[in-house]
Write a protein that holds these residues in place. Structure first.
Motif, short mmCIF file in Angstrom:
data_model
loop_
_atom_site.label_atom_id
_atom_site.label_comp_id
_atom_site.label_asym_id
_atom_site.label_seq_id
_atom_site.Cartn_x
_atom_site.Cartn_y
_atom_site.Cartn_z
N LEU A 86 -5.56 -3.59 -2.17
CA LEU A 86 -4.60 -3.93 -1.12
C LEU A 86 -4.46 -2.71 -0.21
O LEU A 86 -4.20 -1.61 -0.70
N THR A 87 -4.65 -2.90 1.09
CA THR A 87 -4.49 -1.81 2.04
C THR A 87 -3.09 -1.83 2.62
O THR A 87 -2.60 -2.88 3.04
N ILE A 88 -2.44 -0.68 2.60
CA ILE A 88 -1.12 -0.55 3.21
C ILE A 88 -1.16 0.62 4.19
O ILE A 88 -2.02 1.50 4.09
N SER A 89 -0.25 0.62 5.13
CA SER A 89 -0.23 1.70 6.12
C SER A 89 0.22 3.00 5.45
O SER A 89 0.79 3.00 4.35
N ARG A 90 -0.02 4.11 6.13
CA ARG A 90 0.37 5.40 5.57
C ARG A 90 1.88 5.52 5.46
O ARG A 90 2.39 6.13 4.51
N GLU A 91 2.60 4.97 6.41
CA GLU A 91 4.06 4.98 6.31
C GLU A 91 4.53 4.14 5.14
O GLU A 91 5.46 4.52 4.40
N GLU A 92 3.89 2.99 4.91
CA GLU A 92 4.23 2.17 3.76
C GLU A 92 3.90 2.89 2.46
O GLU A 92 4.65 2.80 1.48
N TYR A 93 2.80 3.62 2.46
CA TYR A 93 2.44 4.37 1.26
C TYR A 93 3.46 5.48 0.99
O TYR A 93 3.83 5.73 -0.16
N ARG A 94 3.95 6.13 2.05
CA ARG A 94 4.99 7.14 1.86
C ARG A 94 6.24 6.52 1.25
O ARG A 94 6.87 7.12 0.36
N ARG A 95 6.59 5.33 1.69
CA ARG A 95 7.76 4.66 1.12
C ARG A 95 7.50 4.23 -0.32
O ARG A 95 8.41 4.28 -1.17
N LEU A 96 6.26 3.83 -0.61
CA LEU A 96 5.91 3.47 -1.98
C LEU A 96 6.03 4.69 -2.90
O LEU A 96 6.57 4.60 -4.01
N VAL A 97 5.52 5.82 -2.45
CA VAL A 97 5.62 7.05 -3.23
C VAL A 97 7.08 7.38 -3.50
O VAL A 97 7.48 7.71 -4.63
N ALA A 98 7.92 7.30 -2.46
CA ALA A 98 9.34 7.62 -2.62
C ALA A 98 10.01 6.69 -3.62
O ALA A 98 10.86 7.12 -4.42
N ALA A 99 9.63 5.41 -3.61
CA ALA A 99 10.21 4.45 -4.54
C ALA A 99 9.79 4.77 -5.98
O ALA A 99 10.62 4.74 -6.90
N ILE A 100 8.52 5.08 -6.17
CA ILE A 100 8.04 5.41 -7.51
C ILE A 100 8.70 6.67 -8.03
O ILE A 100 9.03 6.79 -9.22
N GLU A 101 8.91 7.64 -7.15
CA GLU A 101 9.52 8.90 -7.57
C GLU A 101 10.92 8.68 -8.14
O GLU A 101 11.38 9.48 -8.97
N GLN A 102 11.59 7.61 -7.74
CA GLN A 102 12.91 7.31 -8.30
C GLN A 102 12.82 6.87 -9.76
O GLN A 102 13.84 6.89 -10.47
N SER A 103 11.63 6.46 -10.20
CA SER A 103 11.44 6.04 -11.59
C SER A 103 10.87 7.14 -12.48
O SER A 103 10.62 6.91 -13.66
N LEU A 104 10.66 8.32 -11.91
CA LEU A 104 10.07 9.41 -12.67
C LEU A 104 11.10 10.01 -13.62
O LEU A 104 12.30 9.93 -13.40
#
Length: 213
Positions: free
Chosen positions: A131-149
């Protein structure tokens, strides 16, 4: 009681199908360019396969290869998923999942845990849908995952094999907040179209086209 239990299971399955069919970010369109991720599934559990290093995030700082036994491979991607501690650590196969564990999760829930696997150039397949997502979407995905770290010092546990590992993580696993709900929540926070309530793996993958072969 048996009929009641069967009815409850059927109603839960129906609710899961309906909930996963209601879209979040319904207007999202997959871009032509950006960051390629993959939605991984074994039919029961889903995970996010992400590039190990991009300008947006170097996952080696969070999940170094030295945490897995086979640490010397030229890893290019990691697979991240969230789930229930007891299930992750003590059920190497689904046949090992005890009814007592299922009833406990339904009744009182369980502790959250992250599963991280390291991959070398994973190929698209029936089990890994790109699945291709934009770089801004990927930044938001990273931020969301970091909340589960994990908070503070990471507590890790041996994985299923030589290329994966478990980490203690925040969050409570319940019948309504499952591993697959975590996957779709991460995608939704990035802005990607996905189902509203996705307790089952199929509720996540139904929004991701099958890999072209």
């Amino acid at each position: 009681m048996l009929l009641g239990a069967i009815l409850a299971i059927l109603l839960f399955a129906l609710a899961g199908w309906i909930g996963s069919s209601i879209p979040r970010n319904s207007g999202w369109v997959e871009p032509d360019h950006g960051v390629e991720i993959m939605i991984e599934t074994n039919g029961v559990h889903t995970a996010l396969i992400l590039p190990l290093v991009t300008p947006e995030k170097d996952w080696r700082t969070e999940f170094p290869a030295s945490d897995v036994p086979l640490s010397g491979e030229p890893y290019t991607h990691i697979s991240i998923s969230w789930g229930e501690r007891e299930v992750f650590l003590n059920t190497p196969t689904w046949w090992d999942l005890s009814p007592a564990t299922v009833l406990r999760i339904i009744g009182v829930g369980g502790e959250g845990m992250l599963h991280v696997a390291h991959y070398v150039r994973p190929a698209p397949s029936d089990y890994a849908r790109p699945l291709t997502i934009s770089r801004e979407e990927y930044r938001r995905l990273v931020a969301a995952i970091e909340q589960s770290l994990p908070r503070g010092e990471k507590v890790r546990h041996g994985g299923y094999g030589s290329q994966d590992v478990f980490y203690d993580a925040p969050g409570e696993y319940t019948a309504s907040n499952t591993c697959n709900q975590w996957t779709s929540d991460m995608l939704a926070k990035a802005g990607v179209r996905t189902g509203w309530w996705t307790p089952f793996a199929g509720g996540v993958t139904k929004w991701v086209p099958e890999a072209k072969t």
